[in-house]
Design an enzyme around this catalytic site. Structure first.
Site, PDB file in Angstrom:
ATOM      1  N   GLU A   1       0.812  -1.223   0.000  1.00 31.11           N
ATOM      2  CA  GLU A   1       0.000   0.000   0.000  1.00 31.11           C
ATOM      3  C   GLU A   1       0.843   1.271   0.000  1.00 31.11           C
ATOM      4  O   GLU A   1       0.528   2.243  -0.690  1.00 31.11           O
ATOM      5  CB  GLU A   1      -0.971   0.013   1.199  1.00 31.11           C
TER       6      GLU A   1
ATOM      7  N   HIS B   1     -10.939  -4.990   9.891  1.00 23.36           N
ATOM      8  CA  HIS B   1     -11.671  -4.924   8.615  1.00 23.36           C
ATOM      9  C   HIS B   1     -13.008  -4.228   8.817  1.00 23.36           C
ATOM     10  O   HIS B   1     -13.967  -4.509   8.103  1.00 23.36           O
ATOM     11  CB  HIS B   1     -11.917  -6.327   8.043  1.00 23.36           C
TER      12      HIS B   1
END
Ligand SMILES: Cc1ncc(C[n+]2csc(CCOP(=O)(O)OP(=O)(O)O)c2C)c(N)n1
Lengths: 326, 311
Positions: free
Chosen positions: A61, A130
């Protein structure tokens, strides 16, 4: 022309529009090309546009957000996908220190026309890594635009706005809203950045919400109407630029404010709205500002525990009642 | 190209930074400055292999790269003086300046963070078919940053025209690189990315130009990234004001014998020495003129402080 699309299909339509109409766009992220994305947002795009325009990155990322910045500075218009908003935290340096700063620190000599697309929020059984709603971390940083579409139409319009914007825009979608269906104005002109929207009129209280809490607030308003309480609901849509004018105008009519978000209470963006209301709408307020938010605990995974923390329409109903009955 | 030109290019950087130090001591430069004294052969040798349109990304120790790539010297002084310079309007100062007009993607004061950004410039070059390459310089310590690893691997799998120059000056701030890694040379890590890696004498502009040139050619041909590790030494502290108590006695003195300008001087016959004296005098005059021009630049108007956040 308007088409009935699911939220996730509207995202796909906006990305198709972007790759089709702007040759400077490139799309990248994890599993986005042939696989079509973990939620199907990029389904069919690789087949249509090829690896030159849409490609998979390693699970890096920081690397690919930095690559988005360098590419944006030098002439491309990248759209980078973070699979879950939670993964943003491994790449905060590129967002906060790099992407957000470059235009200002170069006195406007560089710009960073890029989009970071992500989805966020809880879903049943998803763990603490998440499930987060991270918009406050992003809205705190000058130099970024922050968009949170709550409907299929906004998923389409706001993503297109983000692509066209010459500033870096984070578009944080709501995973729980992906299956929702609604009319999408596929031929509408691209809107400018920003703008809150009054999505329901009411004279008794103002509810400011965004993302998944907008449909929750609308459901709450239906329930409250049955009790004779008329709730005005504002979909804030963009945290940056912040359209407080629309909020303030509503407070001047209702005298009461409830802010609702799924993110944790402390330091959530609701605190910013409450603070602005206190300093700019003090004399209009007839009751203390109420906030609906998750309590300050990490998101548990078990649905039984999630129920105890995730804000829903019932919490908005309760908060509006409290505010109106003061 | 060749000796007198390289000497001049390196002397400009050295003189610029020596005067910068004096201006800092005199209170004309606010904030920290990080000098590349002793490392000048690396940007100068590398710049020889680059064309207009090639991107360069550096670190806070990047004055040499800016000058070698043609960023205006007076503008650099003005920027570092906190003036409204044409470089970055006083928004960047010494450790974070950039110049799109010279394809200088810029310095970065977050260790390693320039490598992913340079990878993005390489992506633009590749996708637009411009034929440009993207060169990025970092220090030895930066090789332990995750962002460098992520970017190198990504550049490798995408075959991007990226050249990573590692300026191994032995220290990261106050720590020795040998205490921080288990490889003898950082270029050995190239094998882990499936890309070429080379070690060169970073105090010799010809050696640097040869190695970087090879990597640049490879990148331009579409064969992907490379690592060039240039061995060098810092002649001064990590930052202005660093007392360097952590360096063994005699280390800096020995480095002063090996540094690129001293080396050329030591090997020069009387004829060349006379030419170098002329260059030194010309460089000194250029630097003084740049300082005078910088001093004429006004300080930025505080009323403009909110400009440039958004387009
Ligand atoms: C992410 C980050 N961590 C720490 C620092 C503080 N810091 C600045 S320079 C530096 C040393 C870097 O050493 P090296 O990469 O070898 O480059 P050099 O300074 O020797 O040129 C450190 C630790 C920083 N700027 N950024």
């Amino acid at each position: 022309m308007s088409e009935s699309l699911r939220y996730i299909q509207a995202v796909n339509a906006a990305l198709t529009w972007a790759l089709d109409s702007r040759s400077d766009t490139v799309y990248f992220g994890e599993d986005v090309a042939l696989p079509g994305g973990p939620f199907g947002a990029t389904k069919g795009l690789h087949k249509r546009f090829g690896s030159e325009r849409i490609f998979d990155t390693p699970i890096s990322e920081t690397g690919f957000l930095g690559m988005a910045l360098g590419a944006a500075m030098t002439g491309l218009r990248p759209i980078a996908e973070i699979m879950y908003a939670d993964f943003t935290f491994v790449a905060m340096d590129q967002i906060v220190n790099q992407i957000a700063n470059i235009r200002y620190s170069s006195a406007g000599r560089w710009k960073a026309p890029l989009v970071i697309r992500m989805q966020q929020g809880y879903s049943p059984g998803a763990c603490a890594q998440h499930s987060q709603s991270i918009e406050a971390y992003l809205a705190h940083t000058p130099g970024l635009r922050v968009a949170l579409p709550s409907t299929p139409d906004d998923a389409y319009q706001m993503l297109r706005t983000a692509v066209v914007s010459d500033d870096p825009v984070v578009v944080a979608e709501a995973r729980m809203l992906y299956p929702t269906r609604g009319p999408v104005r596929t031929d509408a002109p691209v809107e400018p950045v920003g703008g809150a929207r009054v999505v329901r009129d009411g004279r008794d209280a103002t509810v400011v919400a965004w993302s998944r809490m907008v449909p929750a607030a609308l459901a709450a308003a239906d329930e409250l109407a049955a009790e004779g309480i008329e709730t005005e609901v504002i979909d804030l849509r963009w945290l940056n630029p912040l359209d407080f004018e629309t909020v303030g105008a509503s407070i001047s009519r209702t005298g009461r404010l409830v802010v609702a978000h799924e993110a944790n209470l402390t330091g959530g963006f609701g605190a910013e709205i409450a603070a602005r209301a206190a300093s700019e709408c003090f004399t209009d307020l007839r009751a203390p500002v109420a906030r609906v938010a998750a309590p300050d605990v990490p998101m548990p995974a078990a649905p039984a525990l999630q129920k105890a923390v995730v804000p829903e329409a019932a919490h908005v109903v309760e908060a509006v009642r409290r505010t109106v009955n003061r | 190209m060749g000796l007198p030109d390289d000497y001049r290019a390196m002397a400009r950087i050295r003189r610029f930074e020596e005067r910068l130090t004096a201006l800092k001591d005199a209170g004309e430069i606010p904030g920290s400055i990080h000098l590349c004294n002793g490392q000048e052969a690396i940007p100068v040798g590398a710049a020889r292999t680059l064309r207009d349109g090639d991107y360069v990304t550096a670190t806070y120790r990047g004055h040499g790269w800016a000058l070698a790539r043609g960023v205006d010297m007076a503008g650099l002084f003005a920027e570092m003086m906190g003036r409204d310079s044409a470089v970055n309007g006083g928004r960047a100062a010494s450790p974070y300046l950039s110049d799109p007009g010279r394809w200088f993607v810029g310095e970065n004061s977050i260790v390693g963070a320039g490598v992913p950004i340079a990878t993005g410039a390489a992506l633009t070059a590749q996708r637009t078919g411009s034929g440009a390459v993207s060169v990025v310089s970092i220090g030895d310590g930066a090789m332990n940053q995750g962002n460098v690893h992520e970017a190198l691997n990504m550049a490798a799998v995408l075959d991007l025209p990226l050249v990573l120059v590692v300026e191994n000056n032995v220290y990261s701030e106050m720590s020795r690189i040998e205490d921080m890694v288990r490889v003898r040379q950082l270029a050995e890590r190239a094998a882990g990315y499936g890309i070429p890696g080379r070690v060169v004498d970073g105090n010799d502009p010809d050696a640097v130009a040869e190695a970087v040139g090879e990597a640049v050619t490879r990148a331009r041909e579409g064969s992907g990234p490379s690592i060039v590790e240039a061995m060098t030494e810092r002649l001064v502290g990590h930052y202005s004001g660093d007392a360097q108590h952590y360096r063994p006695a005699g280390e800096v003195a020995a480095a002063r014998e090996r540094e690129p300008l001293a080396r050329i001087r030591a090997a020069a016959d009387a004829d060349l020495a006379a030419r170098l004296d002329v260059i030194d005098a010309e460089v000194a005059a250029e630097v003084e003129a740049a300082i005078a021009a910088a001093r004429a630049v006004p300080y930025p108007d505080p009323a403009t402080v909110k400009e440039y956040v958004y387009v």
